[in-house]
Scaffold this active site. Structure first.
Site, PDB file in Angstrom:
ATOM      1  N   GLU A   1      62.870  44.680 171.651  1.00  0.00           N
ATOM      2  CA  GLU A   1      63.374  43.309 171.518  1.00  0.00           C
ATOM      3  C   GLU A   1      64.896  43.285 171.684  1.00  0.00           C
ATOM      4  O   GLU A   1      65.443  42.425 172.388  1.00  0.00           O
ATOM      5  CB  GLU A   1      62.984  42.773 170.140  1.00  0.00           C
ATOM      6  CG  GLU A   1      63.524  41.402 169.816  1.00  0.00           C
ATOM      7  CD  GLU A   1      63.517  41.133 168.320  1.00  0.00           C
ATOM      8  OE1 GLU A   1      64.339  40.310 167.879  1.00  0.00           O
ATOM      9  OE2 GLU A   1      62.700  41.747 167.593  1.00  0.00           O
TER      10      GLU A   1
ATOM     11  N   ASP B   1      66.619  41.298 174.787  1.00  0.00           N
ATOM     12  CA  ASP B   1      67.570  40.218 174.528  1.00  0.00           C
ATOM     13  C   ASP B   1      68.783  40.341 175.444  1.00  0.00           C
ATOM     14  O   ASP B   1      69.266  39.346 176.000  1.00  0.00           O
ATOM     15  CB  ASP B   1      67.990  40.267 173.054  1.00  0.00           C
ATOM     16  CG  ASP B   1      69.043  39.229 172.719  1.00  0.00           C
ATOM     17  OD1 ASP B   1      68.743  38.034 172.799  1.00  0.00           O
ATOM     18  OD2 ASP B   1      70.180  39.623 172.383  1.00  0.00           O
TER      19      ASP B   1
ATOM     20  N   ASP C   1      60.285  36.844 169.774  1.00  0.00           N
ATOM     21  CA  ASP C   1      60.706  38.249 169.724  1.00  0.00           C
ATOM     22  C   ASP C   1      59.833  39.107 170.637  1.00  0.00           C
ATOM     23  O   ASP C   1      60.328  40.038 171.284  1.00  0.00           O
ATOM     24  CB  ASP C   1      60.616  38.782 168.286  1.00  0.00           C
ATOM     25  CG  ASP C   1      61.640  38.151 167.359  1.00  0.00           C
ATOM     26  OD1 ASP C   1      62.583  37.496 167.863  1.00  0.00           O
ATOM     27  OD2 ASP C   1      61.487  38.295 166.128  1.00  0.00           O
TER      28      ASP C   1
ATOM     29  N   GLU D   1      60.887  38.808 174.239  1.00  0.00           N
ATOM     30  CA  GLU D   1      62.057  39.657 174.495  1.00  0.00           C
ATOM     31  C   GLU D   1      61.656  41.128 174.574  1.00  0.00           C
ATOM     32  O   GLU D   1      62.171  41.876 175.425  1.00  0.00           O
ATOM     33  CB  GLU D   1      63.101  39.459 173.395  1.00  0.00           C
ATOM     34  CG  GLU D   1      63.758  38.091 173.424  1.00  0.00           C
ATOM     35  CD  GLU D   1      64.784  37.897 172.323  1.00  0.00           C
ATOM     36  OE1 GLU D   1      65.652  37.026 172.482  1.00  0.00           O
ATOM     37  OE2 GLU D   1      64.723  38.608 171.295  1.00  0.00           O
TER      38      GLU D   1
END
Length: 235
Positions: free
Chosen positions: A50, A54, A124, A127
Site C-alpha cells: 500500500e 500510494d 488501501d 493502492e
C-alpha cells in the site's frame, strides 16, 4: 474447492494484467486483521505494498493531470489529484472491480461489509494492488492500469466539483443560499480512548441537516457535510 490461483485469475482477467508472482497479488489482498487471526499464515499483510502503491499512484496521477490540464495552476492540480485519489474515489473503483470478493479479512472485519471502515480497506487495497503491479510488471503496466481504470473519473470529479472537500463546498452552498455559515456539533462519542467513534451533526441554523460517524471529530464532520450535500442535492 476453488483453486486460489484460479480465483485470482478471474481478477487478473478483469483488469487485463497477469501477475508473474501470484503471491504478490495475494499479499495485496491480505488485510492485517487476517494475519492477526491466522498467525500461521505464510502471507504478509498488504501495508508495505500500500505504501509503495500510494507513491506510484501519486506520480502517475500528477503526470496525467499535468498533461490533461496544461493551463491549470499548481493549486488546482493538487485539488484535482486529491479528488482523484481520495478514499471515496479509490474505494468506489475497487468496488467496481469486485476487490471485496478477494479480500482476506478477520471474521470481525468480514462481517462489516459496508460503512466507512470497509471503504478505507478497499481504498488501501487498491493502492496495494497498484504497488504489487509495479513490483511485478513495472511502472508502465501499473500506469496503463490506472489510465484505464481510475483516471477516466476525472471528468466527473471536475464537473461535479468532487475535488472540493465536503465542508468547504457545504459552507459555500449554505452561505450562497441561506446567507449563514453552517455549524457542526459532536452528538455522540463511543468506544475506548484509543479507538473512539464520533458522531457529528451538520447544522444550518438550528436545523440538523445530517449526521455521520468518523474515527475523529474532523472526519465525522466531513462525513456529515458529505451527507448534507447529498441530501440537499448539491453533489
Amino acid at each position: 474447492m476453488e483453486n486460489p490461483d484460479e480465483h485470482l485469475g478471474i481478477f487478473e482477467r478483469k483488469i487485463n494484467v497477469t501477475f508473474h508472482n501470484k503471491n504478490l497479488l495475494r499479499q495485496a489482498f491480505t488485510h492485517r486483521s487476517f494475519i492477526n487471526e491466522h498467525r500461521e499464515s505464510p502471507l504478509a499483510n498488504n501495508e508495505r505494498l500500500e505504501f509503495l502503491g500510494d507513491a506510484v499512484l501519486e506520480l502517475a496521477a500528477s503526470d496525467f493531470l499535468y498533461k490533461k490540464y496544461p493551463d491549470a495552476m499548481e493549486g488546482e492540480l493538487t485539488s484535482y489529484r486529491a479528488g482523484l485519489v481520495n478514499t471515496n474515489s479509490l474505494s468506489e473503483t475497487a468496488a467496481e472491480l469486485g476487490m471485496n470478493s478477494y479480500l482476506l479479512l478477520s471474521k470481525g472485519e468480514a462481517r462489516d461489509e459496508e460503512g466507512r471502515a470497509r471503504q478505507y480497506i478497499l481504498a488501501d487495497t487498491f493502492e496495494a494492488v497498484t504497488g504489487a503491479m509495479y513490483l511485478d510488471r513495472g511502472y508502465q503496466v501499473a500506469e496503463d492500469f490506472l489510465h484505464r481504470i481510475l483516471f477516466p473519473k476525472i471528468d466527473r470529479i471536475v464537473e461535479k466539483r468532487l475535488w472540493q472537500d465536503a465542508k468547504s463546498l457545504f459552507q459555500e452552498r449554505v452561505q450562497e443560499i441561506y446567507n449563514v455559515t453552517p455549524s457542526y456539533e459532536v452528538l455522540h462519542e463511543s468506544g475506548p480512548d484509543h479507538d473512539k467513534t464520533f458522531t457529528a451533526g451538520a447544522f444550518i441554523g438550528d436545523e440538523l441537516v445530517s449526521q455521520a460517524d468518523g474515527p475523529s471529530k474532523q472526519e465525522a464532520e466531513q462525513n456529515a457535510a458529505e451527507k448534507a450535500l447529498q441530501k440537499k442535492g448539491w453533489r
